[in-house]
Write a protein that holds these residues in place. Sequence first.
Motif, mmCIF file in Angstrom:
data_model
loop_
_atom_site.group_PDB
_atom_site.id
_atom_site.type_symbol
_atom_site.label_atom_id
_atom_site.label_comp_id
_atom_site.label_asym_id
_atom_site.label_seq_id
_atom_site.Cartn_x
_atom_site.Cartn_y
_atom_site.Cartn_z
ATOM 1 N N VAL A 115 0.840 -1.206 0.000
ATOM 2 C CA VAL A 115 0.000 0.000 0.000
ATOM 3 C C VAL A 115 0.871 1.251 0.000
ATOM 4 O O VAL A 115 0.616 2.216 -0.740
ATOM 5 C CB VAL A 115 -0.935 -0.005 1.224
ATOM 6 C CG1 VAL A 115 -1.645 1.349 1.367
ATOM 7 C CG2 VAL A 115 -1.954 -1.129 1.111
ATOM 8 N N ALA A 116 1.927 1.227 0.814
ATOM 9 C CA ALA A 116 2.818 2.380 0.913
ATOM 10 C C ALA A 116 3.522 2.655 -0.413
ATOM 11 O O ALA A 116 3.586 3.802 -0.874
ATOM 12 C CB ALA A 116 3.842 2.156 2.014
ATOM 13 N N VAL A 117 4.045 1.616 -1.048
ATOM 14 C CA VAL A 117 4.786 1.780 -2.304
ATOM 15 C C VAL A 117 3.865 2.272 -3.422
ATOM 16 O O VAL A 117 4.197 3.220 -4.150
ATOM 17 C CB VAL A 117 5.462 0.449 -2.706
ATOM 18 C CG1 VAL A 117 6.016 0.531 -4.120
ATOM 19 C CG2 VAL A 117 6.577 0.115 -1.731
ATOM 20 N N LEU A 118 2.691 1.651 -3.548
ATOM 21 C CA LEU A 118 1.764 2.037 -4.614
ATOM 22 C C LEU A 118 1.237 3.457 -4.412
ATOM 23 O O LEU A 118 1.169 4.250 -5.364
ATOM 24 C CB LEU A 118 0.603 1.047 -4.678
ATOM 25 C CG LEU A 118 0.953 -0.375 -5.164
ATOM 26 C CD1 LEU A 118 -0.251 -1.292 -5.029
ATOM 27 C CD2 LEU A 118 1.454 -0.351 -6.601
ATOM 28 N N SER A 119 0.862 3.795 -3.182
ATOM 29 C CA SER A 119 0.303 5.121 -2.925
ATOM 30 C C SER A 119 1.370 6.209 -3.062
ATOM 31 O O SER A 119 1.096 7.290 -3.601
ATOM 32 C CB SER A 119 -0.333 5.178 -1.536
ATOM 33 O OG SER A 119 0.596 4.830 -0.526
ATOM 34 N N THR A 120 2.588 5.939 -2.596
ATOM 35 C CA THR A 120 3.665 6.918 -2.732
ATOM 36 C C THR A 120 4.009 7.153 -4.188
ATOM 37 O O THR A 120 4.203 8.295 -4.626
ATOM 38 C CB THR A 120 4.917 6.450 -1.967
ATOM 39 O OG1 THR A 120 4.598 6.246 -0.595
ATOM 40 C CG2 THR A 120 6.029 7.498 -2.057
ATOM 41 N N SER A 121 4.089 6.078 -4.958
ATOM 42 C CA SER A 121 4.393 6.203 -6.387
ATOM 43 C C SER A 121 3.303 6.987 -7.106
ATOM 44 O O SER A 121 3.584 7.888 -7.913
ATOM 45 C CB SER A 121 4.542 4.815 -7.016
ATOM 46 O OG SER A 121 5.560 4.069 -6.366
ATOM 47 N N LEU A 122 2.036 6.667 -6.797
ATOM 48 C CA LEU A 122 0.919 7.364 -7.433
ATOM 49 C C LEU A 122 0.882 8.826 -7.025
ATOM 50 O O LEU A 122 0.588 9.713 -7.842
ATOM 51 C CB LEU A 122 -0.393 6.674 -7.056
ATOM 52 C CG LEU A 122 -1.669 7.216 -7.708
ATOM 53 C CD1 LEU A 122 -1.568 7.152 -9.225
ATOM 54 C CD2 LEU A 122 -2.886 6.441 -7.224
ATOM 55 N N GLN A 123 1.201 9.109 -5.773
ATOM 56 C CA GLN A 123 1.211 10.493 -5.300
ATOM 57 C C GLN A 123 2.252 11.316 -6.056
ATOM 58 O O GLN A 123 1.979 12.428 -6.513
ATOM 59 C CB GLN A 123 1.517 10.537 -3.800
ATOM 60 C CG GLN A 123 1.637 11.955 -3.243
ATOM 61 C CD GLN A 123 2.702 12.083 -2.180
ATOM 62 O OE1 GLN A 123 3.437 11.137 -1.905
ATOM 63 N NE2 GLN A 123 2.800 13.257 -1.579
ATOM 64 N N GLN A 124 3.444 10.761 -6.213
ATOM 65 C CA GLN A 124 4.511 11.512 -6.875
ATOM 66 C C GLN A 124 4.232 11.711 -8.360
ATOM 67 O O GLN A 124 4.563 12.751 -8.922
ATOM 68 C CB GLN A 124 5.843 10.804 -6.641
ATOM 69 C CG GLN A 124 6.268 10.836 -5.180
ATOM 70 C CD GLN A 124 7.595 10.154 -4.932
ATOM 71 O OE1 GLN A 124 8.195 9.574 -5.832
ATOM 72 N NE2 GLN A 124 8.073 10.222 -3.701
ATOM 73 N N ILE A 125 3.621 10.721 -8.993
ATOM 74 C CA ILE A 125 3.230 10.894 -10.392
ATOM 75 C C ILE A 125 2.135 11.952 -10.507
ATOM 76 O O ILE A 125 2.130 12.774 -11.432
ATOM 77 C CB ILE A 125 2.751 9.550 -10.979
ATOM 78 C CG1 ILE A 125 3.925 8.573 -11.071
ATOM 79 C CG2 ILE A 125 2.120 9.743 -12.348
ATOM 80 C CD1 ILE A 125 3.524 7.169 -11.477
#
Length: 344
Positions: free
Chosen positions: A161-171
């Motif tokens: 959850v952390a990796v996917l949400s962080t990646s999506l946030q930065q994009i």
Amino acid sequence: MEGEKKPAVSDVGAWAMNIISSVGIIMANKQLMSSGGYGFTFATTLTGCHFLVTALVGAVSNASGLSASKHVPLWELLWFSVVANMSITGMNFSLMLNSVGFYQISKLSMIPVVCIMEWILHNKSYRREVKLAVVVVVIGVGVCTVTDVKVNAKGFICACVAVLSTSLQQISIGSLQKKYSIGSFELLSKTAPIQAISLLVFGPFVDYSLSGNSILKYSMSYGFVLFLLLSCSLAVFCNISQYLCIGRFSAVSFQVLGHMKTVCVLTLGWVLFDSALTFKNIMGMMIAIAGMIIYSWAVELDKQANAKLMSHVKHSMTEEEFRLLKEGVDHTPLKDTDVEDSKV
């Protein structure tokens, strides 16, 4: 970027601001949260304080006319804030439930995840040199940071959850700036209040589930207040520089070059806090730095190739337009009204 027409700082200045403020806030937070410091173990609430001060700075800037407030739909701001808060909470739970080694691996996995998500969402492709640099950076940072690797089912889910949400946030930071032609600071000033309110409301409950301690029972001191103000001040620069860097470059570049902070933190920990720096750490840092140099070179090659392509396309289009215009003038018959006008 359309939203960054007249940048206040250079690209190098944006990266320098991000690295210095990020390393500085890590050192300040270490003093705040460590048992040898002030023992403030409420990481999520602390992040809420960071965004609260950032929101106040944004409000003052907008009120004084130093920055403009552009319209962004409320639902997009709420969606972005939910994703960003999931990133913060997921990272905290991942660190609590997993070993430090697996936590570092999950952070390293953000680079390929961002690449894949950008390919899926924006059909973006990468040069072979960029892919090589990403691999070198991941190996280098992995060598110098990953030690014991232990994971369980709950920890693995939180890490995902952390990796996917962080990646999506930065994009999303870059895509929102481009979509609404909004500057990095203007976007941050719109999202910071929502994140601050939600984190300060729900943060104490999240922190209680993480540490088992209640923030109501924490006793403050003057030293704690000074370090809290320092941490919040550095957070303003850290948040602004993050939006600046992603808006100007890309989420992948932010992830790759952002690992320079890991190297700086390890070095400063060795200098200031007598942390152990082994041969393995040194070798990993050297590999990571080599990867960052390769990445910078690869990105520069990509920029030059794109510049040549755009120059060629622009030149070709100009000639084609001129040819069509000339043929149109030569072969278009004059209307009766045109003849009459010329006689007059």
